[in-house]
Every structure is written in C-alpha cells, then in structure tokens.
Motif scaffolding. Structure first.
Motif, PDB file in Angstrom:
ATOM      1  N   ASN A 139       0.821  -1.215   0.000  1.00  0.00           N
ATOM      2  CA  ASN A 139       0.000   0.000   0.000  1.00  0.00           C
ATOM      3  C   ASN A 139       0.852   1.262   0.000  1.00  0.00           C
ATOM      4  O   ASN A 139       1.796   1.394   0.786  1.00  0.00           O
ATOM      5  CB  ASN A 139      -0.919   0.006   1.227  1.00  0.00           C
ATOM      6  N   SER A 140       0.490   2.198  -0.864  1.00  0.00           N
ATOM      7  CA  SER A 140       1.234   3.449  -0.982  1.00  0.00           C
ATOM      8  C   SER A 140       0.886   4.441   0.125  1.00  0.00           C
ATOM      9  O   SER A 140       1.588   5.422   0.316  1.00  0.00           O
ATOM     10  CB  SER A 140       0.930   4.103  -2.328  1.00  0.00           C
ATOM     11  N   ASP A 141      -0.220   4.199   0.848  1.00  0.00           N
ATOM     12  CA  ASP A 141      -0.741   5.112   1.873  1.00  0.00           C
ATOM     13  C   ASP A 141      -1.303   6.398   1.267  1.00  0.00           C
ATOM     14  O   ASP A 141      -1.595   7.354   1.990  1.00  0.00           O
ATOM     15  CB  ASP A 141       0.324   5.471   2.917  1.00  0.00           C
ATOM     16  N   ILE A 178      -3.744   9.948  -6.190  1.00  0.00           N
ATOM     17  CA  ILE A 178      -2.537  10.447  -6.846  1.00  0.00           C
ATOM     18  C   ILE A 178      -2.792  11.863  -7.362  1.00  0.00           C
ATOM     19  O   ILE A 178      -3.837  12.139  -7.955  1.00  0.00           O
ATOM     20  CB  ILE A 178      -2.153   9.525  -8.013  1.00  0.00           C
ATOM     21  N   GLN A 179      -1.828  12.747  -7.121  1.00  0.00           N
ATOM     22  CA  GLN A 179      -1.952  14.125  -7.594  1.00  0.00           C
ATOM     23  C   GLN A 179      -1.880  14.185  -9.121  1.00  0.00           C
ATOM     24  O   GLN A 179      -1.299  13.316  -9.778  1.00  0.00           O
ATOM     25  CB  GLN A 179      -0.844  14.995  -6.982  1.00  0.00           C
ATOM     26  N   ILE A 180      -2.474  15.229  -9.678  1.00  0.00           N
ATOM     27  CA  ILE A 180      -2.624  15.328 -11.124  1.00  0.00           C
ATOM     28  C   ILE A 180      -1.287  15.433 -11.855  1.00  0.00           C
ATOM     29  O   ILE A 180      -1.164  15.052 -13.029  1.00  0.00           O
ATOM     30  CB  ILE A 180      -3.523  16.543 -11.482  1.00  0.00           C
ATOM     31  N   ASP A 181      -0.240  15.920 -11.158  1.00  0.00           N
ATOM     32  CA  ASP A 181       1.070  16.057 -11.797  1.00  0.00           C
ATOM     33  C   ASP A 181       2.074  15.035 -11.271  1.00  0.00           C
ATOM     34  O   ASP A 181       3.278  15.166 -11.481  1.00  0.00           O
ATOM     35  CB  ASP A 181       1.620  17.461 -11.590  1.00  0.00           C
ATOM     36  N   GLN A 239      -5.680   4.762  -8.769  1.00  0.00           N
ATOM     37  CA  GLN A 239      -6.143   5.817  -7.864  1.00  0.00           C
ATOM     38  C   GLN A 239      -5.136   6.102  -6.759  1.00  0.00           C
ATOM     39  O   GLN A 239      -4.897   7.250  -6.398  1.00  0.00           O
ATOM     40  CB  GLN A 239      -7.488   5.423  -7.231  1.00  0.00           C
ATOM     41  N   THR A 240      -4.534   5.030  -6.212  1.00  0.00           N
ATOM     42  CA  THR A 240      -3.641   5.190  -5.057  1.00  0.00           C
ATOM     43  C   THR A 240      -2.189   4.865  -5.377  1.00  0.00           C
ATOM     44  O   THR A 240      -1.296   5.234  -4.611  1.00  0.00           O
ATOM     45  CB  THR A 240      -4.088   4.279  -3.906  1.00  0.00           C
ATOM     46  N   GLY A 241      -1.947   4.170  -6.474  1.00  0.00           N
ATOM     47  CA  GLY A 241      -0.580   3.776  -6.808  1.00  0.00           C
ATOM     48  C   GLY A 241      -0.111   2.527  -6.094  1.00  0.00           C
ATOM     49  O   GLY A 241       1.043   2.119  -6.244  1.00  0.00           O
TER      50      GLY A 241
END
Length: 479
Positions: free
Chosen positions: A144-146, A150-153, A197-199
């Motif tokens: 899990n990336s926590d 994810i930000q747009i950039d 969505q979360t990576g």
C-alpha cells in the motif's frame, strides 16, 4: 520471521544502491513510529550562521535558524500539516529530529548552512520502512502506498531491489500506467497489478523469487521501502528426506550460494562459490544434528536433508546475488495406531441398548483424533504442541450394522483403526446371545441334569408308593 542479521546484509546492499541513484550524502533508514535525527555535522553554530532545512525535490521549507537575529522558525503546517508537532531543531548544532515517523516522511531532506565565510549543503535520503510483509508462496499481497489519491502532476515508480529494477510506473500527467513484467527473467510476468487511484502495487500468485525489498518513489513521497517475506512451506515425516528446491536450473558462473538454518539462532550450513570452486557443507554445527545428512546439488544449488529428525524443523534460507529463498520446514513424528476399547462389561444387567466405546492414543503432538461413520465425521479432538494422550468416546447401538472407524491424522499422514461392533459390544437382554458360549452350554447341561434328577426322583417316588401298597396287601387277612 526473517532474522535481523540476514536482513541487514541485504539491506546494506540496497542502501548502497540508493546512494548511487540519488547522489545523496547520507541515507537514513528508520522504522515507522521511531525518531530519526539528521545531523548538520556542526559542533556549534557560528554567530552569523543561517540554517535552513527543506524537504522534497520541491524544497518545502521546514525550519530556519538565524543566530544573528536569534530567531528560530519551524514551519509545521506545510504539506497539509504532515510534520505538525514532530520537528525538533537543535539550537547548538542545527541538527533536525523528526519524531513518530510515518511513511509520508520518506524522501529527500536538504540542509543549507550559510554565513559570510562558508556555505555548506548536505542532502539526506530518509527511508521510513513499514513493517515486514509476510505471505505464503502462491498467495497475493498488496504493497500500500498510503495515498488516498494520486496528484494530477504526480509520477510514481515501483522498483525491485535487484539492480534497482523498474517494475511499474504511473505518469498521471501523461495518463499512462505501465507494468514491466518481463524484467529479471520474467519473474513478475502476468502477476503485477497497479491501482491507478492510489498507486498501490499488488503481486498475485507470489513466488520465492519475489522475496526482497520494494521501493516506492513519487514526486511527493520518496523512498518508501517494503520488505516482503515469501515463505515456502514444506511438511515431512520424521525419518524421510526432503529437497529444498530453489527453482533454478543452473548456477551462473560468477554466482555464490549461501545456505543458512534458523531456529533459535542463524547458523551457516552450506556454500557454493563458483568463482573459487568452493563446494562445501558444514554439518557439524549445532551439536552435529546435520552430520552426514546434507547434500548439495552443484548444478542448481538445491539442498537435500536426509533422515530428518524433529531437530531439523525451522527456516532454511538461501542467499544469492539475485535470489533469496525461505523454506519453512515442519517435521511430524510417526503416528501410532489408535486403540479402540469398550467401557461396557459383558453380561451387564443394564437394559441400555447402547454400547460405550473409547478410541485413544498416547504420546502424540500436533494431531487430530476423529470418529467417522462411513465417510461422515462424527466428532474430533486435537492435540496442542505438547506431547499428550488423547481419548475420544463414542456410543453406538448394539445391533448397529454401520461401518465405524477411528482416525488419527496430521497434515501429511493418518492412521485408521476400524471398529468391529460384534467383538466389542455385547447385549445382556438375551442371555444366550449376551453370555459366552461356554456358559450357555454349562447352563443347558445343568438344566438337563436337573430334569433327569427330577424324573429319577419321580420314578423312585412312584415305585416306593407301589411297594408300600403291595406290602399292605400281604398283611391284610382275607374275607
């Protein structure tokens, strides 16, 4: 659980690679929840020194200290307040301490020390590790990336510790998501899934070759590290042999194989070193429990253990430059045959139509004792880790014609004892059927003897009376 000594060997190798990748002055690793101090390398701040600590490649300002103005500022509310109440600045040296670390604290930290006579800059890469993740071979696991989104950039990379290999990436700006399944001899093929969505990264159908360190890098979170344990479980009966197969078909010419055994401590037991042509086993370690029992395959590096005893249970760990494998070996004792006995006394006066039976075993460990009616389980009881005796009762009807059996089993073996109701259960409602054949014959003989005696007495009585009557006629005078 992976022993710390072996972890540190590979961990140091991984950190060495990270220094080369990031070009930082120092790499700091800390467990989530612990504190970490980034040293400014100063013994004392000079009167005109100004010190700034910044975070990330975007260089968010965290702290500023000015000795000339005697002012200290801590900017805890940057990045949504993730550092709030957790930054401490040493007023004498300018060193920065981060308390109660979380994975979002991973990344690049830069300290700038500026005065009229000097300008010093140090860079630290901080890696906050999560707890080790353990999974059995064949199961799936998610790292899990926590992140909630994810930000747009943002750009996200997942790397595997061997050769810092890129295995997956997301480029949000380009709206692309890629997994590199064919790297490292295809060990990840068809088994990597990215959450867009979360990576987070999911590895399905895990294999021993997936063991090791995984790193998550992004524009906002740098260097989150995961340590993945992939165990392969093997069960074997005492006295048998087992081969710990590392799935390799051939050892490379420059490779080195190390085998370790870990139970209460880590012990080195075998080595193959191709460059120096060393091929050896160390079977006299640990009170000689491996003596004359270890065999190495010099083509594949697989290890065979013969004539296994309970002392050989534990973790066997193989280390190479490109592979680490853990084999968890469980050893089971040979199973005794269960004993079935009856609690009912022959020729009991009880009018009950049920027979009480007991199935029992002695000196067993990690087993289950069960009663079956045909193929249907009726009842069971299990032993714990201690060597104990087990007993399991059962009641059946005297005239029951079904097939019953008592089964003792562990995960890899079983012993079955079948029940013969006619031999163990006897009813007393019918004396002929209940009692033994000898007793029945005796009773018949006695009955016959009593009958004969009765007839003899009756005949004797009749004859006696007739004799008395004849005697009476002789003494009576005629008319």
């Amino acid at each position: 659980m992976r022993k710390m000594a072996i972890k540190l060997v590979w961990f140091c190798l991984c950190l060495w690679r990270l220094v080369g990748v990031f070009g930082v002055d120092e790499v700091k690793s800390v467990k989530e929840g612990d504190s970490v101090t980034l040293n400014s390398d100063l013994t004392e701040i000079q009167t005109d020194d100004e010190i700034e600590w910044r975070f990330g490649y975007n260089k968010f300002l965290l702290t500023r200290l000015s000795r000339a103005s005697r002012r200290i500022s801590i900017y805890e509310d940057v990045l949504d307040g993730r550092f709030r109440d957790r930054l401490q600045l040493d007023h004498q040296t300018g060193s920065l301490t981060i308390t109660n670390t979380s994975t979002t604290d991973s990344g690049l930290y830069t300290v700038n020390i500026i005065s009229r006579t000097r300008e010093i800059r140090y860079r630290f890469n901080v890696i906050v590790t999560v707890k080790s993740v353990s999974v059995m071979e064949g199961d799936s696991v998610t790292l899990n990336s926590d992140l909630t989104e994810i930000q747009i950039d943002d750009e996200i990379e997942w790397r595997f510790w061997i050769e810092n290999t890129l295995i997956a990436e997301i480029n949000k700006r380009a709206d692309s998501m890629t997994v590199y399944e064919d790297v490292l001899d295809g060990r990840f093929r068809d088994r990597l899934k990215l959450d867009n969505q979360t990576g987070s990264l999911t590895i399905t159908h895990t294999r021993i070759t997936n063991f090791g360190f995984y790193y998550l890098y992004s524009n906002y979170i740098k260097g989150i590290m995961f340590f993945l344990n992939v165990h392969y479980e093997i069960s074997v009966m005492e006295g048998d042999s087992v081969t710990l197969n590392n799935r390799l078909t051939e050892i490379l010419s420059g490779d080195e194989f190390l085998w370790w055994f870990s139970y209460t401590k880590i012990t080195f037991i075998a080595i193959i070193d191709k460059p120096t042509d060393i091929f050896d086993v160390y079977d006299d370690v640990l009170d000689g429990r491996f003596r004359d029992r270890l065999k190495l395959d010099n083509q594949t590096g697989s290890l065979t253990i013969t004539n296994i005893t309970m002392k050989h249970a534990g973790d066997y760990e193989q280390m190479t430059k490109k592979l680490t494998a853990i084999f968890s070996l469980t050893v089971y004792a040979r199973l005794p045959v269960p004993v079935i006995s009856s609690n009912s006394s022959n020729c009991s006066s009880s009018s009950s139509s049920y027979c009480s039976l007991v199935c029992s075993v002695v000196n067993v460990v990690n087993v289950t004792l069960s009663w079956y009616k045909g193929n249907s389980l009726l009842s069971s009881i299990s032993a714990s880790d201690l060597s104990i005796s087990l007993s399991l009762p059962l009641e059946v009807e005297y005239q029951d014609k079904n097939s019953y059996s008592c089964v003792l089993n562990n995960p890899i073996s079983n012993q079955t004892q079948h029940l013969d109701i006619s031999q163990l259960c006897h009813t007393c409602s019918d004396s002929v059927h209940c009692c033994g054949s000898t007793e029945a014959v005796i009773r018949l003989v006695l009955s016959a003897l009593v009958g004969v005696a009765t007839v003899i007495l009756l005949v004797y009585d009749i004859r006696s009376r007739r004799a008395e009557q004849d005697q009476a006629h002789i003494h009576t005078p005629g008319i």
